[in-house]
Design a protein around this motif. Structure first.
Motif, PDB file in Angstrom:
ATOM      1  N   ILE A  14      -6.636 -60.828  34.056  1.00  0.00           N
ATOM      2  CA  ILE A  14      -6.149 -59.581  33.482  1.00  0.00           C
ATOM      3  C   ILE A  14      -5.561 -59.813  32.102  1.00  0.00           C
ATOM      4  N   GLY A  15      -4.837 -60.919  31.942  1.00  0.00           N
ATOM      5  CA  GLY A  15      -4.245 -61.220  30.640  1.00  0.00           C
ATOM      6  C   GLY A  15      -5.288 -61.399  29.558  1.00  0.00           C
ATOM      7  N   ARG A  16      -6.369 -62.094  29.877  1.00  0.00           N
ATOM      8  CA  ARG A  16      -7.445 -62.315  28.896  1.00  0.00           C
ATOM      9  C   ARG A  16      -8.093 -60.987  28.529  1.00  0.00           C
ATOM     10  N   PRO A 211     -11.207 -56.547  35.553  1.00  0.00           N
ATOM     11  CA  PRO A 211      -9.992 -56.722  34.760  1.00  0.00           C
ATOM     12  C   PRO A 211      -9.908 -55.804  33.542  1.00  0.00           C
ATOM     13  N   GLU A 212     -11.052 -55.343  33.048  1.00  0.00           N
ATOM     14  CA  GLU A 212     -11.024 -54.423  31.907  1.00  0.00           C
ATOM     15  C   GLU A 212     -10.353 -53.098  32.263  1.00  0.00           C
ATOM     16  N   ALA A 213     -10.504 -52.655  33.519  1.00  0.00           N
ATOM     17  CA  ALA A 213      -9.833 -51.426  33.947  1.00  0.00           C
ATOM     18  C   ALA A 213      -8.319 -51.609  33.914  1.00  0.00           C
ATOM     19  N   ALA A 214      -7.868 -52.779  34.346  1.00  0.00           N
ATOM     20  CA  ALA A 214      -6.440 -53.081  34.295  1.00  0.00           C
ATOM     21  C   ALA A 214      -5.954 -53.172  32.854  1.00  0.00           C
ATOM     22  N   GLY A 284     -12.629 -67.316  31.711  1.00  0.00           N
ATOM     23  CA  GLY A 284     -12.534 -66.015  31.053  1.00  0.00           C
ATOM     24  C   GLY A 284     -11.714 -65.036  31.866  1.00  0.00           C
ATOM     25  N   ALA A 285     -12.167 -63.796  31.903  1.00  0.00           N
ATOM     26  CA  ALA A 285     -11.398 -62.747  32.570  1.00  0.00           C
ATOM     27  C   ALA A 285     -11.851 -62.487  34.004  1.00  0.00           C
ATOM     28  N   HIS A 286     -13.129 -62.729  34.306  1.00  0.00           N
ATOM     29  CA  HIS A 286     -13.695 -62.317  35.592  1.00  0.00           C
ATOM     30  C   HIS A 286     -13.676 -63.439  36.626  1.00  0.00           C
ATOM     31  N   GLY A 287     -13.555 -63.010  37.887  1.00  0.00           N
ATOM     32  CA  GLY A 287     -13.714 -63.915  39.004  1.00  0.00           C
ATOM     33  C   GLY A 287     -15.132 -63.861  39.545  1.00  0.00           C
TER      34      GLY A 287
END
Length: 329
Positions: A14-16, A211-214, A284-287
Protein backbone atom coordinates in the motif's frame (compact mmCIF):
# COMPACT_ATOMS: atom_id res chain seq x y z
CA UNK A 1 1.84 24.62 -5.55
CA UNK A 2 3.78 21.37 -5.11
CA UNK A 3 3.28 19.48 -1.89
CA UNK A 4 5.83 17.56 0.13
CA UNK A 5 4.46 14.21 1.26
CA UNK A 6 6.07 11.68 3.61
CA UNK A 7 5.03 8.02 3.36
CA UNK A 8 6.28 5.54 5.94
CA UNK A 9 6.49 1.95 4.77
CA UNK A 10 6.53 3.44 1.30
CA UNK A 11 8.74 0.88 -0.42
CA UNK A 12 6.17 -1.91 -0.89
CA UNK A 13 2.48 -2.75 -0.85
CA UNK A 14 0.00 0.00 0.00
CA UNK A 15 2.84 2.38 0.81
CA UNK A 16 4.45 1.89 -2.60
CA UNK A 17 1.13 2.45 -4.35
CA UNK A 18 0.59 5.57 -2.22
CA UNK A 19 4.00 6.94 -3.16
CA UNK A 20 3.13 6.46 -6.84
CA UNK A 21 -0.30 8.05 -6.36
CA UNK A 22 1.05 11.25 -4.82
CA UNK A 23 3.96 11.50 -7.27
CA UNK A 24 1.61 11.01 -10.21
CA UNK A 25 -0.40 13.95 -8.90
CA UNK A 26 2.58 16.30 -8.68
CA UNK A 27 3.83 15.89 -5.11
CA UNK A 28 7.44 15.55 -3.99
CA UNK A 29 7.68 12.40 -1.90
CA UNK A 30 9.89 11.24 0.95
CA UNK A 31 9.85 7.47 1.40
CA UNK A 32 10.68 6.03 4.83
CA UNK A 33 11.31 2.27 4.93
CA UNK A 34 13.94 -0.31 5.84
CA UNK A 35 14.89 -2.11 2.62
CA UNK A 36 17.41 -0.10 0.60
CA UNK A 37 16.78 -1.99 -2.64
CA UNK A 38 13.06 -1.20 -2.56
CA UNK A 39 13.72 2.37 -1.41
CA UNK A 40 15.94 2.99 -4.42
CA UNK A 41 13.32 1.55 -6.78
CA UNK A 42 10.57 3.72 -5.26
CA UNK A 43 12.76 6.83 -5.60
CA UNK A 44 13.30 6.08 -9.29
CA UNK A 45 9.55 5.78 -9.84
CA UNK A 46 8.87 9.15 -8.22
CA UNK A 47 11.58 10.82 -10.28
CA UNK A 48 10.23 9.18 -13.45
CA UNK A 49 6.89 10.83 -12.65
CA UNK A 50 8.60 14.23 -12.68
CA UNK A 51 8.72 14.79 -8.93
CA UNK A 52 11.52 15.04 -6.41
CA UNK A 53 12.13 12.02 -4.20
CA UNK A 54 14.02 11.27 -1.01
CA UNK A 55 14.49 7.72 0.24
CA UNK A 56 15.46 7.33 3.89
CA UNK A 57 16.31 3.96 5.40
CA UNK A 58 14.66 4.00 8.83
CA UNK A 59 12.87 1.68 11.22
CA UNK A 60 9.74 3.53 12.38
CA UNK A 61 9.88 1.69 15.71
CA UNK A 62 12.91 3.89 16.48
CA UNK A 63 11.48 7.24 17.57
CA UNK A 64 14.70 9.29 17.42
CA UNK A 65 15.42 7.88 13.95
CA UNK A 66 11.97 8.97 12.72
CA UNK A 67 12.58 12.44 14.17
CA UNK A 68 15.92 12.65 12.38
CA UNK A 69 14.26 11.54 9.14
CA UNK A 70 11.58 14.23 9.50
CA UNK A 71 14.27 16.86 9.97
CA UNK A 72 16.08 15.65 6.85
CA UNK A 73 12.88 15.80 4.80
CA UNK A 74 12.33 19.44 5.77
CA UNK A 75 15.93 20.27 4.98
CA UNK A 76 16.02 18.59 1.56
CA UNK A 77 12.44 18.71 0.24
CA UNK A 78 10.88 21.54 2.22
CA UNK A 79 8.00 21.85 4.67
CA UNK A 80 5.97 18.67 5.11
CA UNK A 81 2.37 19.12 3.94
CA UNK A 82 1.13 15.53 4.32
CA UNK A 83 2.51 12.74 6.50
CA UNK A 84 1.14 9.24 5.83
CA UNK A 85 1.71 6.69 8.62
CA UNK A 86 1.51 3.41 6.74
CA UNK A 87 4.33 1.15 7.99
CA UNK A 88 3.29 -1.96 9.91
CA UNK A 89 4.43 -5.46 10.85
CA UNK A 90 2.36 -8.58 11.31
CA UNK A 91 2.43 -12.22 12.32
CA UNK A 92 -0.10 -14.96 11.64
CA UNK A 93 -0.18 -16.92 14.87
CA UNK A 94 -2.42 -17.69 17.79
CA UNK A 95 -1.75 -15.48 20.80
CA UNK A 96 -0.20 -18.20 22.95
CA UNK A 97 2.13 -19.38 20.18
CA UNK A 98 3.76 -15.95 19.86
CA UNK A 99 6.83 -14.95 21.81
CA UNK A 100 6.86 -11.73 23.78
CA UNK A 101 9.55 -10.37 21.44
CA UNK A 102 7.32 -10.99 18.42
CA UNK A 103 4.28 -9.38 20.00
CA UNK A 104 6.31 -6.40 21.12
CA UNK A 105 7.82 -5.96 17.66
CA UNK A 106 4.44 -5.91 15.90
CA UNK A 107 3.21 -3.34 18.42
CA UNK A 108 6.38 -1.24 18.15
CA UNK A 109 6.08 -0.95 14.36
CA UNK A 110 2.31 -0.92 13.84
CA UNK A 111 1.34 1.26 16.80
CA UNK A 112 4.36 3.16 18.03
CA UNK A 113 5.60 3.63 14.46
CA UNK A 114 2.51 5.73 13.77
CA UNK A 115 2.87 7.54 17.10
CA UNK A 116 6.47 8.44 16.27
CA UNK A 117 5.46 9.64 12.81
CA UNK A 118 2.58 11.71 14.17
CA UNK A 119 4.76 13.35 16.80
CA UNK A 120 7.48 14.20 14.28
CA UNK A 121 4.89 15.65 11.88
CA UNK A 122 3.06 17.66 14.55
CA UNK A 123 6.32 19.12 15.81
CA UNK A 124 6.70 20.77 12.41
CA UNK A 125 3.08 21.35 11.41
CA UNK A 126 1.79 22.97 14.61
CA UNK A 127 4.03 26.07 14.45
CA UNK A 128 2.96 26.55 10.80
CA UNK A 129 -0.69 25.83 11.67
CA UNK A 130 -1.20 23.67 8.59
CA UNK A 131 -0.73 20.13 7.35
CA UNK A 132 -2.45 16.75 7.36
CA UNK A 133 -1.51 13.50 9.05
CA UNK A 134 -3.06 10.27 7.73
CA UNK A 135 -3.14 7.22 9.99
CA UNK A 136 -3.54 4.06 7.94
CA UNK A 137 -5.90 1.76 9.76
CA UNK A 138 -8.05 -1.22 8.93
CA UNK A 139 -11.50 -2.67 9.41
CA UNK A 140 -9.61 -4.69 12.03
CA UNK A 141 -9.28 -1.47 14.06
CA UNK A 142 -12.89 -2.20 15.04
CA UNK A 143 -13.26 -5.95 14.55
CA UNK A 144 -10.38 -8.20 15.64
CA UNK A 145 -9.92 -11.62 14.05
CA UNK A 146 -8.05 -14.81 15.04
CA UNK A 147 -4.33 -15.19 14.26
CA UNK A 148 -3.75 -11.42 14.22
CA UNK A 149 -4.14 -10.31 17.85
CA UNK A 150 -0.98 -8.17 17.85
CA UNK A 151 -1.89 -6.36 14.63
CA UNK A 152 -5.56 -5.92 15.58
CA UNK A 153 -4.59 -4.67 19.04
CA UNK A 154 -2.28 -2.07 17.52
CA UNK A 155 -4.93 -0.87 15.07
CA UNK A 156 -7.51 -0.65 17.88
CA UNK A 157 -5.02 1.41 19.87
CA UNK A 158 -4.59 3.82 16.96
CA UNK A 159 -8.35 4.34 16.94
CA UNK A 160 -8.22 5.45 20.58
CA UNK A 161 -5.18 7.62 19.86
CA UNK A 162 -7.04 9.41 17.06
CA UNK A 163 -10.04 10.03 19.32
CA UNK A 164 -7.72 11.60 21.90
CA UNK A 165 -5.59 13.92 19.82
CA UNK A 166 -8.28 15.35 17.54
CA UNK A 167 -10.06 17.20 20.39
CA UNK A 168 -6.67 18.33 21.70
CA UNK A 169 -5.97 19.97 18.35
CA UNK A 170 -9.45 21.46 18.24
CA UNK A 171 -9.02 22.83 21.77
CA UNK A 172 -5.97 24.78 20.72
CA UNK A 173 -7.67 26.02 17.56
CA UNK A 174 -5.17 24.26 15.31
CA UNK A 175 -5.78 23.91 11.58
CA UNK A 176 -3.62 20.77 11.45
CA UNK A 177 -5.82 17.86 10.44
CA UNK A 178 -5.47 14.22 11.57
CA UNK A 179 -7.51 11.51 9.89
CA UNK A 180 -7.62 7.72 9.66
CA UNK A 181 -8.31 5.48 6.66
CA UNK A 182 -9.91 2.13 7.50
CA UNK A 183 -8.94 -0.36 4.80
CA UNK A 184 -10.26 -3.77 3.69
CA UNK A 185 -8.14 -6.76 2.69
CA UNK A 186 -5.55 -5.62 0.14
CA UNK A 187 -3.41 -7.59 -2.31
CA UNK A 188 0.08 -6.75 -0.99
CA UNK A 189 3.30 -8.73 -0.48
CA UNK A 190 2.64 -8.97 3.28
CA UNK A 191 1.03 -12.39 2.88
CA UNK A 192 4.29 -13.73 1.48
CA UNK A 193 6.64 -12.19 4.02
CA UNK A 194 4.70 -11.82 7.28
CA UNK A 195 5.92 -14.29 9.89
CA UNK A 196 3.50 -17.21 10.11
CA UNK A 197 2.89 -20.08 12.51
CA UNK A 198 0.22 -21.85 10.53
CA UNK A 199 0.45 -24.87 8.24
CA UNK A 200 -0.46 -23.14 4.98
CA UNK A 201 0.35 -19.83 3.30
CA UNK A 202 -1.60 -16.88 4.71
CA UNK A 203 -4.22 -15.17 2.60
CA UNK A 204 -6.56 -12.17 3.02
CA UNK A 205 -10.07 -12.59 4.41
CA UNK A 206 -13.04 -11.73 2.22
CA UNK A 207 -13.06 -9.50 -0.83
CA UNK A 208 -9.58 -8.36 -1.88
CA UNK A 209 -8.77 -4.92 -3.25
CA UNK A 210 -5.73 -3.81 -5.20
CA UNK A 211 -3.30 -1.47 -3.39
CA UNK A 212 -4.10 1.31 -5.86
CA UNK A 213 -7.64 1.50 -4.44
CA UNK A 214 -6.17 2.00 -0.98
CA UNK A 215 -3.69 4.60 -2.29
CA UNK A 216 -6.45 6.65 -3.91
CA UNK A 217 -8.39 6.61 -0.65
CA UNK A 218 -5.33 7.77 1.28
CA UNK A 219 -4.80 10.69 -1.07
CA UNK A 220 -8.49 11.53 -0.83
CA UNK A 221 -8.28 11.47 2.99
CA UNK A 222 -5.35 13.88 2.87
CA UNK A 223 -7.63 16.47 1.29
CA UNK A 224 -11.14 15.67 2.54
CA UNK A 225 -10.73 16.80 6.17
CA UNK A 226 -12.88 13.98 7.51
CA UNK A 227 -12.19 12.19 10.75
CA UNK A 228 -12.30 8.78 9.05
CA UNK A 229 -12.55 7.35 5.57
CA UNK A 230 -13.87 3.79 5.24
CA UNK A 231 -12.84 1.88 2.11
CA UNK A 232 -14.70 -1.08 0.65
CA UNK A 233 -18.05 -2.71 1.30
CA UNK A 234 -16.36 -5.36 3.44
CA UNK A 235 -15.02 -2.66 5.77
CA UNK A 236 -18.50 -1.20 6.17
CA UNK A 237 -19.95 -4.66 6.90
CA UNK A 238 -17.19 -5.58 9.36
CA UNK A 239 -17.48 -2.37 11.37
CA UNK A 240 -21.26 -2.19 11.20
CA UNK A 241 -21.69 -5.89 11.94
CA UNK A 242 -19.48 -5.73 15.01
CA UNK A 243 -21.52 -2.84 16.38
CA UNK A 244 -24.79 -4.75 16.22
CA UNK A 245 -23.79 -8.42 16.61
CA UNK A 246 -20.29 -8.72 18.04
CA UNK A 247 -20.86 -11.99 19.99
CA UNK A 248 -22.35 -13.61 16.88
CA UNK A 249 -19.31 -12.59 14.84
CA UNK A 250 -17.07 -14.07 17.56
CA UNK A 251 -18.89 -17.37 17.09
CA UNK A 252 -18.61 -17.21 13.30
CA UNK A 253 -14.88 -16.44 13.45
CA UNK A 254 -14.31 -19.30 15.88
CA UNK A 255 -15.54 -21.62 13.16
CA UNK A 256 -14.02 -20.10 10.05
CA UNK A 257 -11.60 -17.32 11.06
CA UNK A 258 -8.49 -19.49 11.01
CA UNK A 259 -9.21 -21.62 7.94
CA UNK A 260 -10.36 -18.49 6.09
CA UNK A 261 -6.87 -17.03 6.39
CA UNK A 262 -5.15 -20.09 4.93
CA UNK A 263 -4.39 -20.76 1.26
CA UNK A 264 -4.33 -24.30 -0.15
CA UNK A 265 -0.53 -24.15 -0.59
CA UNK A 266 1.61 -25.40 2.30
CA UNK A 267 3.90 -22.92 4.07
CA UNK A 268 7.52 -23.16 2.94
CA UNK A 269 9.98 -24.29 5.57
CA UNK A 270 12.58 -21.70 4.52
CA UNK A 271 10.11 -18.79 4.36
CA UNK A 272 11.82 -15.40 4.76
CA UNK A 273 9.84 -12.89 6.85
CA UNK A 274 10.11 -9.17 7.51
CA UNK A 275 9.37 -8.97 11.21
CA UNK A 276 12.84 -8.01 12.40
CA UNK A 277 14.78 -7.59 9.14
CA UNK A 278 13.69 -6.41 5.69
CA UNK A 279 13.47 -9.25 3.14
CA UNK A 280 15.40 -9.22 -0.10
CA UNK A 281 14.02 -8.22 -3.47
CA UNK A 282 11.51 -5.69 -4.71
CA UNK A 283 7.99 -7.09 -5.18
CA UNK A 284 6.53 -3.62 -5.68
CA UNK A 285 2.99 -2.93 -4.57
CA UNK A 286 1.12 -6.14 -5.47
CA UNK A 287 0.99 -9.53 -3.82
CA UNK A 288 0.07 -12.87 -5.39
CA UNK A 289 -3.71 -12.30 -5.54
CA UNK A 290 -4.00 -10.26 -8.74
CA UNK A 291 -6.55 -12.66 -10.23
CA UNK A 292 -8.89 -12.18 -7.26
CA UNK A 293 -8.35 -8.52 -6.40
CA UNK A 294 -10.58 -5.73 -7.65
CA UNK A 295 -9.34 -2.34 -8.78
CA UNK A 296 -12.15 -0.11 -7.52
CA UNK A 297 -14.57 0.19 -4.63
CA UNK A 298 -18.13 1.33 -5.40
CA UNK A 299 -18.49 2.20 -1.71
CA UNK A 300 -15.48 4.52 -1.93
CA UNK A 301 -16.82 6.12 -5.11
CA UNK A 302 -20.05 6.95 -3.26
CA UNK A 303 -18.05 8.05 -0.22
CA UNK A 304 -16.13 10.60 -2.28
CA UNK A 305 -19.41 12.05 -3.50
CA UNK A 306 -21.43 11.60 -0.34
CA UNK A 307 -22.67 15.20 -0.25
CA UNK A 308 -24.03 14.87 -3.75
CA UNK A 309 -25.47 11.44 -3.00
CA UNK A 310 -27.20 12.71 0.14
CA UNK A 311 -28.53 15.71 -1.76
CA UNK A 312 -29.83 13.40 -4.48
CA UNK A 313 -31.52 11.15 -1.94
CA UNK A 314 -33.06 14.20 -0.30
CA UNK A 315 -34.39 15.52 -3.60
CA UNK A 316 -35.79 12.12 -4.51
CA UNK A 317 -37.51 11.85 -1.13
CA UNK A 318 -38.93 15.36 -1.49
CA UNK A 319 -40.21 14.58 -4.99
CA UNK A 320 -41.87 11.40 -3.69
CA UNK A 321 -43.57 13.30 -0.86
CA UNK A 322 -44.81 15.98 -3.27
CA UNK A 323 -46.15 13.34 -5.63
CA UNK A 324 -47.95 11.59 -2.77
CA UNK A 325 -49.37 14.89 -1.55
CA UNK A 326 -50.72 15.68 -5.00
CA UNK A 327 -52.19 12.20 -5.37
CA UNK A 328 -54.00 12.21 -2.06
CA UNK A 329 -54.45 15.96 -1.68
Amino acid sequence: MRRTVVVTGGSAGIGRATVREFARNGADVAILARGQERLDAAVREVEAAGSRALGIAVDVADGPAVEAAAERVERELGSTDVWVNNAFAGIFSTFMDMSWEEYERVTAVTYFGQIHGTRAALKRMLPRDRGTIVLVGSALAYRGIPLQSAYCGAKHALQGFLDSIRPELEHRGSKVHVTMVQLPAVNTPQFDWARARIDRKPRPVGKIYQPEAAARAIRFAADARRKEVWVGSTTVRAIGGDRVASPLIDHMLAGSGISGQSSPEPLEGDREDNLFEPPRGDPGAHGRFDREAVEKSWQMALNRRRNGVLAGVGLAAAALLIARARKYG
